[in-house]
Design an enzyme around this catalytic site. Sequence first.
Site, PDB file in Angstrom:
ATOM      1  N   GLU A 249       0.847  -1.191   0.000  1.00 32.38           N
ATOM      2  CA  GLU A 249       0.000   0.000   0.000  1.00 32.38           C
ATOM      3  C   GLU A 249       0.880   1.237   0.000  1.00 32.38           C
ATOM      4  OE1 GLU A 249      -2.363  -0.059   3.491  1.00 32.38           O
ATOM      5  OE2 GLU A 249      -3.394  -1.926   3.002  1.00 32.38           O
ATOM      6  N   LYS A 251       2.389   4.434   1.344  1.00 27.00           N
ATOM      7  CA  LYS A 251       2.600   4.926   2.710  1.00 27.00           C
ATOM      8  C   LYS A 251       2.472   6.438   2.691  1.00 27.00           C
ATOM      9  CE  LYS A 251       5.485   4.818   6.788  1.00 27.00           C
ATOM     10  NZ  LYS A 251       4.883   6.100   7.202  1.00 27.00           N
ATOM     11  N   ARG A 256      -2.373   8.998  11.640  1.00 26.11           N
ATOM     12  CA  ARG A 256      -3.180   7.783  11.818  1.00 26.11           C
ATOM     13  C   ARG A 256      -4.491   8.170  12.495  1.00 26.11           C
ATOM     14  NH1 ARG A 256      -0.571   2.527  12.589  1.00 26.11           N
ATOM     15  NH2 ARG A 256      -2.183   0.934  12.294  1.00 26.11           N
ATOM     16  N   ARG A 271      -3.654   7.925  17.273  1.00 24.87           N
ATOM     17  CA  ARG A 271      -2.954   6.703  17.676  1.00 24.87           C
ATOM     18  C   ARG A 271      -2.642   6.718  19.163  1.00 24.87           C
ATOM     19  NH1 ARG A 271       1.760   6.220  13.788  1.00 24.87           N
ATOM     20  NH2 ARG A 271       2.437   4.542  15.156  1.00 24.87           N
ATOM     21  N   GLU A 301      -5.589   6.651   7.341  1.00 20.68           N
ATOM     22  CA  GLU A 301      -4.590   7.711   7.314  1.00 20.68           C
ATOM     23  C   GLU A 301      -5.280   8.978   6.828  1.00 20.68           C
ATOM     24  OE1 GLU A 301      -0.321   8.375   8.009  1.00 20.68           O
ATOM     25  OE2 GLU A 301      -1.639   6.657   8.329  1.00 20.68           O
ATOM     26  N   PHE A 342      -7.498   2.017   5.395  1.00 16.73           N
ATOM     27  CA  PHE A 342      -6.730   0.883   4.883  1.00 16.73           C
ATOM     28  C   PHE A 342      -7.023  -0.431   5.610  1.00 16.73           C
ATOM     29  CE2 PHE A 342      -3.933   3.225   7.817  1.00 16.73           C
ATOM     30  CZ  PHE A 342      -3.652   2.246   8.762  1.00 16.73           C
ATOM     31  N   ARG A 418       3.814  -4.471  17.496  1.00 17.78           N
ATOM     32  CA  ARG A 418       4.703  -4.173  16.379  1.00 17.78           C
ATOM     33  C   ARG A 418       5.349  -5.482  15.924  1.00 17.78           C
ATOM     34  NH1 ARG A 418       6.831   0.608  14.989  1.00 17.78           N
ATOM     35  NH2 ARG A 418       6.468   1.492  17.075  1.00 17.78           N
ATOM     36  N   LYS A 424       7.230  -1.316   6.821  1.00 14.62           N
ATOM     37  CA  LYS A 424       7.260  -0.087   6.032  1.00 14.62           C
ATOM     38  C   LYS A 424       8.586   0.039   5.296  1.00 14.62           C
ATOM     39  CE  LYS A 424       7.889   2.419  10.404  1.00 14.62           C
ATOM     40  NZ  LYS A 424       7.321   3.462  11.284  1.00 14.62           N
TER      41      LYS A 424
END
Length: 568
Positions: A249, A251, A256, A271, A301, A342, A418, A424
Site C-alpha cells: 500500500e 505509505k 493515523r 494513535r 490515514e 486501509f 509491532r 514499512k
Amino acid sequence: MLFKELVSLYESLRSTSSRLEKTAMIAAFLQQAPVDELPVIVTFLTGRIFPEWDQRKIGIASQSMIKIISTITHNPEDAVVESYKKTGHLGVTAEEMFQKRRQVTFFEPEDITVKEVAETFYEIARSSGAGSSAKKQKILIGLLHRATTPKEAHYIVSLTIEYVLSGAKEGVMEDAIGQAFGATLDQVRRAHMLTSDLGETARIAKTEGAAGLEAITIRPMRPVRPMLAQNVSSIREALDTMGGVAEFEMKYDGARLQIHKVGKDVKLYSRRLEDLTDALPEIVGYVRESVKSDTAILDSECIAIDKDTGRPIPFQNILTRLRRIHKVEETQKQFPLILRPFDVLFNQGQSTIDLPLRERRKILEEIVIATDSVIQPARALVTDQEEKAQELFEESVKSGNEGLMGKDLNATYTPGVRGKKMVKIKSVLDTLDLAIVSAEWGHGRKAGWLTSFEVAALDEETGDYVILGRVASGFSDEQLIEMTEKLKPLITGEHGRIVDVRPEIIVEVKFEEIQKSPIYSSGYALRFPRLVRVRDDLSPEEVNSFTRVMNIYNVQQRYSISENGLRK
C-alpha cells in the site's frame, strides 16, 4: 482498601529494580484486593488516574501544584521551588515539605481509602468553566489535608501529575495480572489491547479467569491501540518476510486515525487514543456519507493536501489541524484533508480483527464508497514481483508520499503489537522516533529557550530509556519556542544549564550513521542527528526500541546505500 496500603506497595516497588520481584509483589497485592476496587488500584499502580481510553483530565499544572504544596504545608513558594529543583519530582517535594510541616502543625485525620482518593480525582476532572482552576485546587487541597503521612501526600501529588516513581509499567502489570489470576501473558496482553484498560482487564481476569479474557472483543466507541509496523530495508526484504507475496500500500505522510461509526454517530481517535472528532468535522462528514455500514471501526490515514495542487503537504500541517479546537473552519480552509482507510476492525456488529487481511481488505472495499478524491481505500497492490512493487513505490514517492507499506495477506489485526506482519519501506535514509529526556538552555539571542535536546530509545528488557545523542539542528526559532513551552511542565530536575524532563515528547530524527560511543548510556551515538519533525501523534510507548537501533547499526555495517536511498 486503605490508601496507605497502596502507598506501602508503592514504596516496596521503589525499593527494588528487579522486574521479577516487582511482578511478584503486585500479583500478591492484586490477589488480596477487593474486586470492586481492583480497576482503580491497577490504574493507580500504572501511575494513571483514568484508563488509556478515558478522555478525562485532572488539569492541574506543575506551577499550580507548587502553589498547592506551599499553601497546605505553610512553606514559602520559593522553598517549594528549591526543593523541586533538588528532588526533580513534585511528589518527593511534597513529601519533604510535609515532613517539615509535621514538625509544627501536622495532625492525624482518619485514614483515607483508595476509593475516596479516586472519587476526589473524578470530582476534580468534572470541574470546568469559569473559576474551575481555583475549584480544582481547593478540592485537591482538601484531599491533601486528609493525608495521614508525608508518604501519602507524596503519592497523591504523584498521581495528580500522573508521574509515579513505582516502576510498575504496563509490561510489569500485564505479567502480574497473569500471575495473580492464572492467565497467560498473551491472554492478558490481548485483553488489554482490546479494552485499552488494564484495570478492567484485571477485574475480568479475577472474576472470569482466562476464559473471560479470551471472550473480550473490540467494541465501537472504545478506541484500541493501532497495529504497528516494523521497518525493512527493501522491497525484496518485505517480500521475503511475507513469504514471497504481499499486499503493498502507499505509505502516506499523514496522521493515523481510528474511525468509529455507530449509525450517524462518528468518533475519531488518534494513535494516542485522543478524541479528535471536533477538530476534523469534514472527516466526520466523509465517514457519514461514504461508509456504508451501520457499525464500523476503520484504521485510516488522514492526509493534508495543497488546496491548489491537490498534492500532499508536510505532516506538520496536519498537526496544526489536530491541535486546533477553536477556529476550526479557518484551519479547515487553510489545510484541507483527505482520508485513506486501509483496514477494518469491526463491521455490522462483528469484530473482524481475527480475519486474515485478504478478507478484511475485501470488506473494506465493500463498505467504503469512494467519493471523488476525498475518501477512498488506500491504493494497494497484491504481488509477488519485486519490479511491480518497485513501480508502485516510485509512483508513491513521486506523488509526495513516503514509500510503501508491505502486509502479510494472512495476518490478523493485532492491536498495539509491532511485528513483521506489517512493514514499512521508506524513500529516505533511516530515521528514528526518539524521546527527549533532557535539554539545555540556550544563550545569547536564544537565552530563555531550550535549544539542544538529548534523545533516547527504549530498552524493552529493562523499560529504561538509553541515550543516543543530542539533537540541536533542524529547529526553527518558532519550533524552539514551542518546544520550550512543551517541555517546561515536564522538567523533573535541573543541573546548571541542563534540565531533565519526563520522556513524553517524541521527535523523529535523521542521521548519517550510528557509531559506537562511550559517551552515552546506550554505548552508541547518532552521527550528525537532525530533527525531521516533532511527533505529537506518537505516545511514549511508541518510541523506537534499542533493538531497532541495533538492527540499523548492523545493517549499516553490512550494506551500502543505493542511489534512491534504499538498502541493497
